[in-house]
Design an enzyme around this catalytic site. Structure first.
Site, PDB file in Angstrom:
ATOM      1  N   LYS A 182       1.069  -1.113  -0.550  1.00  0.00           N
ATOM      2  CA  LYS A 182       0.752   0.194  -0.107  1.00  0.00           C
ATOM      3  C   LYS A 182       0.671   1.123   0.302  1.00  0.00           C
ATOM      4  CE  LYS A 182      -2.105  -1.847   4.197  1.00  0.00           C
ATOM      5  NZ  LYS A 182      -2.327  -1.990   4.765  1.00  0.00           N
TER       6      LYS A 182
ATOM      7  N   GLY B 205      -8.085   3.217  10.826  1.00  0.00           N
ATOM      8  CA  GLY B 205      -8.229   2.052  10.000  1.00  0.00           C
ATOM      9  C   GLY B 205      -8.414   2.206   8.511  1.00  0.00           C
ATOM     10  N   THR B 206      -7.845   3.023   7.665  1.00  0.00           N
ATOM     11  CA  THR B 206      -7.311   3.102   6.503  1.00  0.00           C
ATOM     12  C   THR B 206      -6.497   1.734   5.685  1.00  0.00           C
ATOM     13  OG1 THR B 206      -5.280   4.119   6.471  1.00  0.00           O
ATOM     14  CG2 THR B 206      -7.452   5.370   5.713  1.00  0.00           C
ATOM     15  N   GLY B 207      -5.931   1.004   6.765  1.00  0.00           N
ATOM     16  CA  GLY B 207      -5.014  -0.213   6.229  1.00  0.00           C
ATOM     17  C   GLY B 207      -6.085  -1.715   6.523  1.00  0.00           C
ATOM     18  N   CYS B 208      -7.043  -1.349   7.890  1.00  0.00           N
ATOM     19  CA  CYS B 208      -7.751  -2.741   7.672  1.00  0.00           C
ATOM     20  C   CYS B 208      -8.773  -2.414   7.117  1.00  0.00           C
ATOM     21  CB  CYS B 208      -8.619  -1.842   9.397  1.00  0.00           C
ATOM     22  SG  CYS B 208      -7.115  -1.522  10.661  1.00  0.00           S
TER      23      CYS B 208
ATOM     24  N   THR C 274      -7.001   8.906   8.679  1.00  0.00           N
ATOM     25  CA  THR C 274      -7.115   7.967   8.067  1.00  0.00           C
ATOM     26  C   THR C 274      -6.672   7.299   8.473  1.00  0.00           C
ATOM     27  OG1 THR C 274      -4.483   8.830   8.092  1.00  0.00           O
ATOM     28  CG2 THR C 274      -5.674   9.006   5.715  1.00  0.00           C
TER      29      THR C 274
END
Ligand SMILES: Nc1ncnc2c1ncn2[C@@H]1O[C@H](COP(=O)(O)OP(=O)(O)O)[C@@H](O)[C@H]1O
Ligand SMILES: Cc1ncc(COP(=O)(O)O)c(N)n1
Length: 271
Positions: free
Chosen positions: A174, A209-212, A207
């Site tokens: 990412k 929690g964007t990865g979750c 941002t």
């Protein structure tokens, strides 16, 4: 056929990341969501105030309960916190023969709190990667997992190949932590080809929690039988809109808007 997805991850009391973000995302993608909690965190948009890992037995029993009645079509792992938890989760997933395993190698929360003990990194590589369909590290996580310094797109491609060599079928590096000023590149390596998914970089601090959310959306799409390429493309779009239509709540890194993709009549992938 109702697609079912399982998240094995930490609880974020603030609702923006962890199993809360995962279940919200599964629901938005019309997938029945289930959760096995690994740790409880006292957390909000300002940071993590406490981390309380569950017992190994408690984690194992949650997975048993789900696998023996509501067998998942796809599984996501998030915060695993320790080497013991990582090994126990990997062993249970192998025992039940789970498919479509998405590993989000959560290491540090946006505010800087560690969510994975350093000695657990080797366990993630040794027991999780060989059974994973896809791993979704951000740039710092990719550097830790490969021991590489990642400065440009070529480095990202090399890192993706190194992670693939550890046994995971597909790798998404990412791009949120990248240096590009105006765009963000999410890079997918499917073992053969590199696919770059570009988006405009949005100027925002919200941002959390964007990865979750990204990994949960990939998991939901795989649960419905989509290809990894389609799943990653949808997830990248889903998170972009979740950030773009931010909720502006909390005094720190605010959470993403999990219903944005559905609500703003997207021109893009809709099912
Ligand atoms: N400022 C931003 N603008 C647009 N998209 C972003 C931004 N920050 C992150 N993203 C997207 O959110 C997802 C998560 O990326 P990243 O922040 O690298 O991972 P993590 O949240 O795990 O640290 C990726 O799809 C990335 O493109
Ligand atoms: C329980 C839990 N799991 C994961 C994250 C990572 O969140 P982010 O996607 O913002 O890095 C978090 N902050 N809390």
């Amino acid at each position: 056929m109702i697609a079912k997805a399982l998240t094995i991850a930490g609880s974020d009391s603030g609702g923006g990341a962890g199993i809360q973000a995962d279940l919200k995302t599964f629901q938005e993608r019309h997938v029945f969501g289930m959760s096995a909690i690994t740790a409880v965190t006292a957390q909000n948009t300002l940071g993590v105030q406490g981390v309380y890992p569950l017992s190994i037995e408690g984690i194992q029993q949650q997975i048993d309960s789900i696998a023996t009645d509501l067998y998942p079509d796809a599984v996501k792992t998030g915060m695993l916190f320790s080497s013991e938890i990582t090994k126990a989760v990997a062993d249970k997933m192998k025992h039940y023969g789970f498919k479509n395993i998405v590993v989000d190698p959560v290491m540090i929360a946006k505010g800087g709190s560690p969510l994975l003990q350093e000695e657990a990194v080797e366990q993630v590589k040794a027991s999780l990667l060989p059974i994973a369909s896809v791993i979704t590290p951000n740039l710092p996580e990719a550097e830790v997992l490969t021991g590489m310094k990642i400065n440009d797109l070529n480095d990202r491609k090399e890192a993706a190949k190194v992670l693939h060599s550890l046994g995971v079928a597909s790798v998404v590096i990412k791009g949120g932590h990248g240096e590009e000023q105006y765009k963000i590149v999410d890079l997918l390596f499917n073992g053969r080809d590199f696919i770059e998914i570009d988006h405009q970089r949005l100027e925002t601090k919200h941002t959390h929690g964007t990865g979750c959310t990204f990994a949960a959306c990939v998991t939901a799409e795989l649960a419905k039988g989509r290809s990894i390429e389609k799943a990653v493309e949808t997830a990248s779009e889903f998170v972009h809109y979740a950030i773009k239509h931010t909720l502006e709540i909390g005094g720190g890194h605010g959470p993403t808007n999990h219903w944005a993709f559905r609500s703003y009549d997207q021109k893009v992938i809709r099912s």
